[in-house]
Write a protein that holds these residues in place. Structure first.
Motif, PDB file in Angstrom:
ATOM      1  N   SER A 239      58.413  54.141  32.433  1.00 55.95           N
ATOM      2  CA  SER A 239      57.524  55.050  31.714  1.00 55.95           C
ATOM      3  C   SER A 239      56.100  54.480  31.787  1.00 55.95           C
ATOM      4  O   SER A 239      55.918  53.288  32.017  1.00 55.95           O
ATOM      5  CB  SER A 239      58.010  55.148  30.268  1.00 55.95           C
ATOM      6  N   SER A 240      55.110  55.341  31.592  1.00 57.62           N
ATOM      7  CA  SER A 240      53.720  54.897  31.784  1.00 57.62           C
ATOM      8  C   SER A 240      52.850  55.121  30.567  1.00 57.62           C
ATOM      9  O   SER A 240      53.161  55.939  29.704  1.00 57.62           O
ATOM     10  CB  SER A 240      53.071  55.684  32.930  1.00 57.62           C
ATOM     11  N   LEU A 241      51.735  54.421  30.550  1.00 59.43           N
ATOM     12  CA  LEU A 241      50.618  54.760  29.676  1.00 59.43           C
ATOM     13  C   LEU A 241      49.534  55.374  30.550  1.00 59.43           C
ATOM     14  O   LEU A 241      49.212  54.840  31.613  1.00 59.43           O
ATOM     15  CB  LEU A 241      50.047  53.509  28.988  1.00 59.43           C
ATOM     16  N   LEU A 242      49.005  56.494  30.091  1.00 64.45           N
ATOM     17  CA  LEU A 242      47.900  57.122  30.798  1.00 64.45           C
ATOM     18  C   LEU A 242      46.617  56.864  30.004  1.00 64.45           C
ATOM     19  O   LEU A 242      46.479  57.307  28.870  1.00 64.45           O
ATOM     20  CB  LEU A 242      48.159  58.629  30.926  1.00 64.45           C
ATOM     21  N   PHE A 243      45.724  56.089  30.615  1.00 65.53           N
ATOM     22  CA  PHE A 243      44.438  55.761  29.986  1.00 65.53           C
ATOM     23  C   PHE A 243      43.381  56.742  30.483  1.00 65.53           C
ATOM     24  O   PHE A 243      43.298  56.989  31.689  1.00 65.53           O
ATOM     25  CB  PHE A 243      43.972  54.354  30.393  1.00 65.53           C
ATOM     26  N   VAL A 244      42.576  57.236  29.572  1.00 64.66           N
ATOM     27  CA  VAL A 244      41.456  58.094  29.976  1.00 64.66           C
ATOM     28  C   VAL A 244      40.232  57.721  29.142  1.00 64.66           C
ATOM     29  O   VAL A 244      40.343  57.574  27.920  1.00 64.66           O
ATOM     30  CB  VAL A 244      41.750  59.599  29.724  1.00 64.66           C
ATOM     31  N   TYR A 245      39.111  57.517  29.810  1.00 61.55           N
ATOM     32  CA  TYR A 245      37.868  57.375  29.046  1.00 61.55           C
ATOM     33  C   TYR A 245      36.760  58.167  29.729  1.00 61.55           C
ATOM     34  O   TYR A 245      36.860  58.509  30.907  1.00 61.55           O
ATOM     35  CB  TYR A 245      37.472  55.899  28.829  1.00 61.55           C
ATOM     36  N   GLU A 246      35.742  58.442  28.970  1.00 59.57           N
ATOM     37  CA  GLU A 246      34.649  59.253  29.482  1.00 59.57           C
ATOM     38  C   GLU A 246      33.727  58.413  30.359  1.00 59.57           C
ATOM     39  O   GLU A 246      33.220  57.385  29.924  1.00 59.57           O
ATOM     40  CB  GLU A 246      33.864  59.837  28.290  1.00 59.57           C
ATOM     41  N   GLY A 247      33.557  58.868  31.611  1.00 58.20           N
ATOM     42  CA  GLY A 247      32.736  58.106  32.556  1.00 58.20           C
ATOM     43  C   GLY A 247      31.264  58.105  32.196  1.00 58.20           C
ATOM     44  O   GLY A 247      30.538  57.162  32.489  1.00 58.20           O
ATOM     45  N   ILE A 248      30.831  59.174  31.583  1.00 59.83           N
ATOM     46  CA  ILE A 248      29.419  59.241  31.209  1.00 59.83           C
ATOM     47  C   ILE A 248      29.247  58.654  29.818  1.00 59.83           C
ATOM     48  O   ILE A 248      29.820  59.154  28.853  1.00 59.83           O
ATOM     49  CB  ILE A 248      28.913  60.699  31.223  1.00 59.83           C
ATOM     50  N   CYS A 249      28.509  57.577  29.739  1.00 61.86           N
ATOM     51  CA  CYS A 249      28.267  56.970  28.436  1.00 61.86           C
ATOM     52  C   CYS A 249      26.765  56.959  28.192  1.00 61.86           C
ATOM     53  O   CYS A 249      25.977  57.259  29.086  1.00 61.86           O
ATOM     54  CB  CYS A 249      28.823  55.548  28.386  1.00 61.86           C
ATOM     55  N   ALA A 250      26.369  56.601  27.001  1.00 59.32           N
ATOM     56  CA  ALA A 250      24.948  56.656  26.639  1.00 59.32           C
ATOM     57  C   ALA A 250      24.094  55.867  27.633  1.00 59.32           C
ATOM     58  O   ALA A 250      23.100  56.369  28.142  1.00 59.32           O
ATOM     59  CB  ALA A 250      24.762  56.124  25.228  1.00 59.32           C
ATOM     60  N   SER A 251      24.545  54.645  27.970  1.00 63.03           N
ATOM     61  CA  SER A 251      23.701  53.821  28.845  1.00 63.03           C
ATOM     62  C   SER A 251      23.668  54.375  30.258  1.00 63.03           C
ATOM     63  O   SER A 251      22.651  54.347  30.925  1.00 63.03           O
ATOM     64  CB  SER A 251      24.187  52.378  28.851  1.00 63.03           C
ATOM     65  N   PHE A 337      58.981  60.383  31.043  1.00 61.38           N
ATOM     66  CA  PHE A 337      60.145  60.000  30.239  1.00 61.38           C
ATOM     67  C   PHE A 337      61.465  60.335  30.928  1.00 61.38           C
ATOM     68  O   PHE A 337      62.446  60.692  30.282  1.00 61.38           O
ATOM     69  CB  PHE A 337      60.053  60.672  28.867  1.00 61.38           C
ATOM     70  N   ALA A 338      61.468  60.232  32.233  1.00 64.54           N
ATOM     71  CA  ALA A 338      62.682  60.561  32.992  1.00 64.54           C
ATOM     72  C   ALA A 338      63.766  59.499  32.798  1.00 64.54           C
ATOM     73  O   ALA A 338      64.929  59.737  33.096  1.00 64.54           O
ATOM     74  CB  ALA A 338      62.339  60.705  34.467  1.00 64.54           C
ATOM     75  N   HIS A 339      63.355  58.329  32.299  1.00 63.55           N
ATOM     76  CA  HIS A 339      64.329  57.238  32.119  1.00 63.55           C
ATOM     77  C   HIS A 339      64.232  56.654  30.711  1.00 63.55           C
ATOM     78  O   HIS A 339      64.015  55.458  30.526  1.00 63.55           O
ATOM     79  CB  HIS A 339      64.100  56.138  33.165  1.00 63.55           C
ATOM     80  N   VAL A 340      64.383  57.522  29.729  1.00 65.97           N
ATOM     81  CA  VAL A 340      64.425  57.055  28.334  1.00 65.97           C
ATOM     82  C   VAL A 340      65.863  57.192  27.854  1.00 65.97           C
ATOM     83  O   VAL A 340      66.497  58.226  28.069  1.00 65.97           O
ATOM     84  CB  VAL A 340      63.493  57.891  27.429  1.00 65.97           C
ATOM     85  N   PHE A 341      66.362  56.142  27.215  1.00 63.47           N
ATOM     86  CA  PHE A 341      67.777  56.123  26.805  1.00 63.47           C
ATOM     87  C   PHE A 341      67.907  55.702  25.340  1.00 63.47           C
ATOM     88  O   PHE A 341      67.091  54.928  24.845  1.00 63.47           O
ATOM     89  CB  PHE A 341      68.566  55.135  27.680  1.00 63.47           C
ATOM     90  N   PRO A 342      68.954  56.216  24.688  1.00 66.59           N
ATOM     91  CA  PRO A 342      69.200  55.770  23.313  1.00 66.59           C
ATOM     92  C   PRO A 342      69.547  54.288  23.293  1.00 66.59           C
ATOM     93  O   PRO A 342      70.057  53.760  24.289  1.00 66.59           O
ATOM     94  CB  PRO A 342      70.415  56.594  22.863  1.00 66.59           C
ATOM     95  N   SER A 343      69.260  53.665  22.169  1.00 68.89           N
ATOM     96  CA  SER A 343      69.507  52.234  22.071  1.00 68.89           C
ATOM     97  C   SER A 343      69.745  51.867  20.609  1.00 68.89           C
ATOM     98  O   SER A 343      69.564  52.696  19.725  1.00 68.89           O
ATOM     99  CB  SER A 343      68.276  51.489  22.608  1.00 68.89           C
ATOM    100  N   ASP A 344      70.152  50.635  20.366  1.00 69.03           N
ATOM    101  CA  ASP A 344      70.202  50.207  18.967  1.00 69.03           C
ATOM    102  C   ASP A 344      69.526  48.852  18.776  1.00 69.03           C
ATOM    103  O   ASP A 344      69.708  48.185  17.773  1.00 69.03           O
ATOM    104  CB  ASP A 344      71.638  50.210  18.422  1.00 69.03           C
TER     105      ASP A 344
END
Ligand SMILES: Nc1ncnc2c1ncn2[C@@H]1O[C@H](COP(=O)(O)OP(=O)(O)OP(=O)(O)O)[C@@H](O)[C@H]1O
Ligand SMILES: [Mg+2]
Length: 367
Positions: A239-251, A337-344
């Protein structure tokens, strides 16, 4: 994809108007122009693989279900976590870390082809910098064949030690108003000694290191870690984390002559239409290309009765407002989430990966 494909709405959907983060009036009309997701940074791609991810004109993404058991497993996971009537605190907390789920769609022409309808996590960013990071010490699930296990380990033998793998990223360069993109080979080329520098490229805009985006990302990952430390019901593999941030910043805005303000109403549709440079550690190729918006005029409308139960009315939310209130133009969402499984028991592999990722992000910040 068959450009004459036509799908029927069986239930009115709040459609997002293009170029606006606000909803249009509900209607039952046909919606045109699903196209391959142009800002996809990893995974199966339309035109290359058998299945892929599409962009719907209403601002959502459509993820085609993988063949069983993977696709149905992912669908059931979204349905369960996003079930509207679930007051289960564990699921309610988890839901905040997932893209919003709007049920499934299918085509009357090919009714067996199902799509998950999801919030496009990047949709209201003007210049979205996007990174897909696979988390965990193992990329294969407990039911994987020996062959699959070996194949996955071969792909990145350091998974167990590092606990995460950069699958792909696109990074905005302020000087040229263009994106650099990095494919899966780039991430697989990163080892213990180079992982910090390799990851830091995601936050470097050609002029400055975006420490604001790193700090905001750390806070979001910490929240996800908190959820993992409090649950022992699920195990997440590949499973992944998808990070996104805005390329245009104040500076960066000050140091360039971009015409559009950072939050133009048109941002949602214009965020892919600029040059990009592609990097791959493997091939060391550097190809300049234009990222076309493939205007497929084929008719697409929705939908099979949404069965995922996340309220369609959620499309009414305005994520831009939420972000600006936070003062953070950053999203970190769990996907795939193609490989999420129940667990204890606790998901030690995922927790290990998150902690190491946090450690590396802190190191980059301290540079
Ligand atoms: N909700 C979303 N919003 C924006 N982009 C998304 C979203 N979901 C997926 N993507 C894009 O698509 C890519 C692949 O997504 P995902 O990991 O879900 O598919 P996959 O790896 O092909 O799936 P699977 O492993 O189930 O075959 C991500 O790296 C990201 O660029
Ligand atoms: Mg994936």
């Amino acid at each position: 994809m068959d450009s004459s494909m036509r799908l029927e709405l069986t239930r009115p959907v709040m459609a997002l108007s293009r170029g606006s983060c606000l909803p249009e009036a509900p209607h039952g009309a046909h919606l045109n122009g699903c196209v391959p997701l142009s800002h996809q940074v990893a995974g199966h791609k339309y035109g290359i693989d058998k299945v892929g991810i599409l962009q719907h004109p209403d601002g959502t993404v459509l993820k085609q279900l993988q063949p069983p058991p993977r696709g149905p497993r992912e669908m059931h996971f979204y349905s369960m976590v996003c079930a509207e009537d679930s007051g289960d605190p564990c699921l309610v907390e988890l839901r905040a870390h997932l893209p919003k789920y709007y049920g499934t769609m299918s085509s009357p022409d090919v009714p067996t082809e199902l799509y998950l309808k999801l919030e496009d996590v990047t949709r209201c960013f003007s210049r979205p910098c996007i990174m897909d990071v696979k988390i965990g010490q193992r990329s294969y699930d407990p039911f994987a064949s020996q062959e699959k296990r070996e194949q996955q380990v071969r792909k990145y033998p350091l998974m167990e030690e590092i606990g995460f793998l950069v699958l792909g990223m696109r990074v905005y360069k302020v000087g040229s108003d263009s994106f650099d993109t990095y494919d899966q080979h780039y991430g697989r080329g990163l080892v213990k000694d180079t992982i910090k520098d390799g990851l830091s490229k995601f936050f470097y805009n050609g002029k400055i290191l975006r420490k604001d985006a790193i700090t905001a990302s750390i806070l979001k990952v910490q929240k996800i870690l908190q959820w993992f430390e409090g649950q022992s019901r699920f195990h997440f593999y590949a499973s992944s984390l998808l990070f996104v941030y805005e390329g245009i910043c104040a500076s960066s805005a000050a140091s360039q002559t971009l015409q559009e303000p950072t939050t133009t109403p048109g941002a949602c549709e214009q965020n892919n239409n600029i040059h990009q440079t592609v990097y791959s550690m493997h091939t060391r190729s550097c190809v300049k290309s234009h990222n076309k918006t493939n205007q497929d005029n084929g008719l697409w409308s929705s939908s099979q009765q949404p069965n995922g139960n996340c309220s369609l009315a959620r499309l009414e939310e305005n994520p831009k407002e939420t972000r600006s209130q936070d003062g953070q133009d950053v999203e970190v969402k769990m996907i795939d989430f193609a490989h999420v499984f129940p667990s204890d028991v606790s998901d030690h592999g995922y927790i290990y990966g998150l902690k190491n990722l946090l450690e590396v992000l802190h190191q980059i910040l301290e540079e």
